[in-house]
Design a protein around this motif. Structure first.
Motif, PDB file in Angstrom:
ATOM      1  N   PRO A 229       0.796  -1.240   0.000  1.00 56.60           N
ATOM      2  CA  PRO A 229       0.000   0.000   0.000  1.00 56.60           C
ATOM      3  C   PRO A 229       0.820   1.277   0.000  1.00 56.60           C
ATOM      4  O   PRO A 229       0.258   2.359   0.088  1.00 56.60           O
ATOM      5  N   VAL A 249      -1.774   4.445   0.425  1.00 55.17           N
ATOM      6  CA  VAL A 249      -3.179   4.431   0.014  1.00 55.17           C
ATOM      7  C   VAL A 249      -3.998   3.725   1.096  1.00 55.17           C
ATOM      8  O   VAL A 249      -3.436   3.052   1.961  1.00 55.17           O
ATOM      9  N   ASP A 371      -8.482   2.102  -8.042  1.00 57.72           N
ATOM     10  CA  ASP A 371      -8.479   2.406  -6.607  1.00 57.72           C
ATOM     11  C   ASP A 371      -9.292   1.392  -5.806  1.00 57.72           C
ATOM     12  O   ASP A 371      -8.883   0.963  -4.728  1.00 57.72           O
ATOM     13  N   HIS A 375      -6.254  -0.633  -4.784  1.00 64.14           N
ATOM     14  CA  HIS A 375      -5.624   0.327  -3.865  1.00 64.14           C
ATOM     15  C   HIS A 375      -6.385   0.544  -2.567  1.00 64.14           C
ATOM     16  O   HIS A 375      -6.262   1.604  -1.946  1.00 64.14           O
TER      17      HIS A 375
END
Ligand code: FAD
Length: 456
Positions: A229, A249, A371, A375
């Motif tokens: 991350p 993230v 995302d 993420h």
């Protein structure tokens, strides 16, 4: 003939406001830009643009768009020391979603990228806007636009001093903290719907002087992935100093000091880059920034809007900064505004918002897929995001060793050929075949390496 205005007002003289003023100067007798922040007389950071202290990647498409509004900009930046990203294999290290793309080759279709810092780009553009005879930049804040309820229109602005200034069109370029939704509500309109992806990003940046000769690269990117991350973006800027931004993230904190930054570099960057950083000298303090959510205010969907007010730049849509698209998407909005004001009979505000929605959609969607599936972001997730995210992961995996796929990705990532990150069936087939071949080769190599000790 398109529109012509007597007086247009732009609130906010950052990148979006400056671009809007440039476009409007061609169709207005006078343009006034109001900016609340102190404006340095050179390429320096500003208090109201805290993101400027962190790496800003200018996409090749953005460079071309800015040049179209400010001819000569790119050459002038290079003359002032802004590095060019030449088409050389050792110039860039690029990792995305846990895959390091096969950039150890020359891209076939050449494109040139430029690496100005955020303050440098804004300063170069501001200089050019200040040179336009009918544009005035006034250092004061705007308290709010003036709304005429009888006419259903914004008719000017009220400054922090209380003074009222009349305008035919007011552009809100006040950035992601815009108060326009609240003003709309106050005037009896609906607030725009907001599409939001909670990305929970934390930035920590350090300027680092690396001894000459240690790094040929000018751009080093190692994006975050599902398993990792934390990411790093390093850009070599015009002052000969690297800006090294680490980010986390999904609310994972990036390192808070230089030692932590170097330890992360050891983990996720090529060894020679991490070693160069360790030999580097950190300059000044580290800067930190939180970016909780990407946000797209859907003014394009509102049935009723007052006349005379146009939201613009990050005030409409603010993209996950780790993808490096915000400035480029702002430059596209400037093109939409130019088309709108030069198209006979166009409803300028509606046309600009509609075109902005069209160019925002593909980029927003791909970011959201990345995302939400890779993420650790949260937000509405249609069922098909996961399979598409999985396919994309496959594609990037193949692009690690297939230069054709890597080139396709890098050009699309630079928003050059199209804003849609959708590979053709032929390219998907190529990626699948490539991965199959790699998988079979690995299996074969695995069984041979098992066989060796048995026969020894
Ligand atoms: C951490 C971070 C990293 C980023 N990285 C990248 C990147 O790598 N690549 C990229 O392309 N983009 C990146 N972006 C996005 C980029 O910074 C923006 O898209 C770009 O700055 C355009 O923003 P803007 O002009 O709309 O708003 P802003 O830059 O936010 O400026 C708004 C301006 O309005 C002024 N203002 C506000 N209210 C008033 C008022 N009432 N009166 C007068 N003035 C007012 C402010 O003082 C400010 O100058 C990043 C963003 C962040 C947050």
């Amino acid at each position: 003939m398109g529109r012509s205005y007597k007086h247009t007002v732009v609130i906010g003289a950052s990148l979006a406001g400056l671009c809007a003023a440039r476009v409007l100067s061609d169709v207005s007798d006078r343009v006034t830009l109001y900016e609340r922040d102190d404006l340095p007389d050179g390429p320096a950071n500003r208090a109201a643009v805290p993101q400027g202290r962190h790496v800003h990647l200018l996409m090749a498409r953005g460079a071309a768009e800015f040049e179209s509004h400010f001819p000569g900009l790119l050459d002038a930046m290079v003359a002032d020391g802004v590095p060019i990203l030449e088409n050389r294999p050792d110039c860039i290290h690029f990792g995305a979603a846990g895959h390091v793309l096969g950039t150890a080759h020359r891209l076939r279709s050449e494109f040139t990228a430029y690496v100005p810092s955020r303050p440098q780009l804004e300063w170069q553009i501001r200089r050019r806007v200040l040179d336009i005879a009918n544009v005035e930049l006034v250092r004061t804040g705007v308290e709010e636009p003036v709304y005429d309820a009888a006419g259903g229109a914004v008719t000017g602005v009220r400054l922090d001093s209380g003074e009222q200034v009349a305008a035919d069109l007011v552009v809100d370029a006040t950035g992601r903290g815009t108060r326009l939704p609240a003003w709309l509500q106050k005037w009896g309109y609906e607030r725009p719907r907001e599409d939001v992806v909670q990305v929970g990003i934390g930035y920590a940046s350090q300027r680092v002087q690396v001894p000459d000769g240690l790094l040929a690269e000018k751009v080093v990117v190692a994006g975050a992935s599902r398993e990792q991350p934390l990411g790093i973006g390093m850009l070599f800027y015009e002052d000969g100093v690297w800006n090294v931004t680490t980010f986390g993230v999904g609310k994972v904190e990036p390192p808070s000091d230089f030692a932590g930054l170097c330890a992360l570099a050891d983990e996720i960057l090529p060894a020679h880059v991490a070693a160069a950083l360790r030999r580097g000298t950190p300059l000044g303090e580290m800067s930190f920034h939180k970016y909780p959510a990407s946000r797209w205010r859907r003014y394009d969907k509102l049935e009723r809007l007052p006349a005379g007010i146009l939201p613009f730049g990050d005030a409409v849509v603010s993209f996950n900064p780790t993808f490096g698209q915000g400035m480029t998407m702002t430059s596209l909005q400037a093109g939409h505004l130019r088309r709108a004001v030069t198209t006979p009979g166009a409803d300028v505000v509606r046309a600009c918002l509609r075109d902005t929605a069209k160019t925002t959609f593909p980029v927003w969607m791909m970011n959201a897929i990345g995302d939400l599936t890779l993420h650790r972001a949260t937000g509405p997730t249609p069922w098909w995001y996961k399979p598409v995210g999985g396919l994309f992961d496959q594609f990037l995996g193949a692009a690690e060793t297939d230069p054709v796929l890597a080139e396709w990705f890098l050009r699309r990532f630079s928003l050059l050929d199209s804003l849609y990150m959708v590979p053709s069936a032929r390219l998907i087939g190529r990626a699948v075949r490539h991965n199959m071949r790699m998988w079979l080769a690995e299996r074969r190599a695995g069984s041979q390496s098992v066989a060796v000790p048995q026969s020894a």
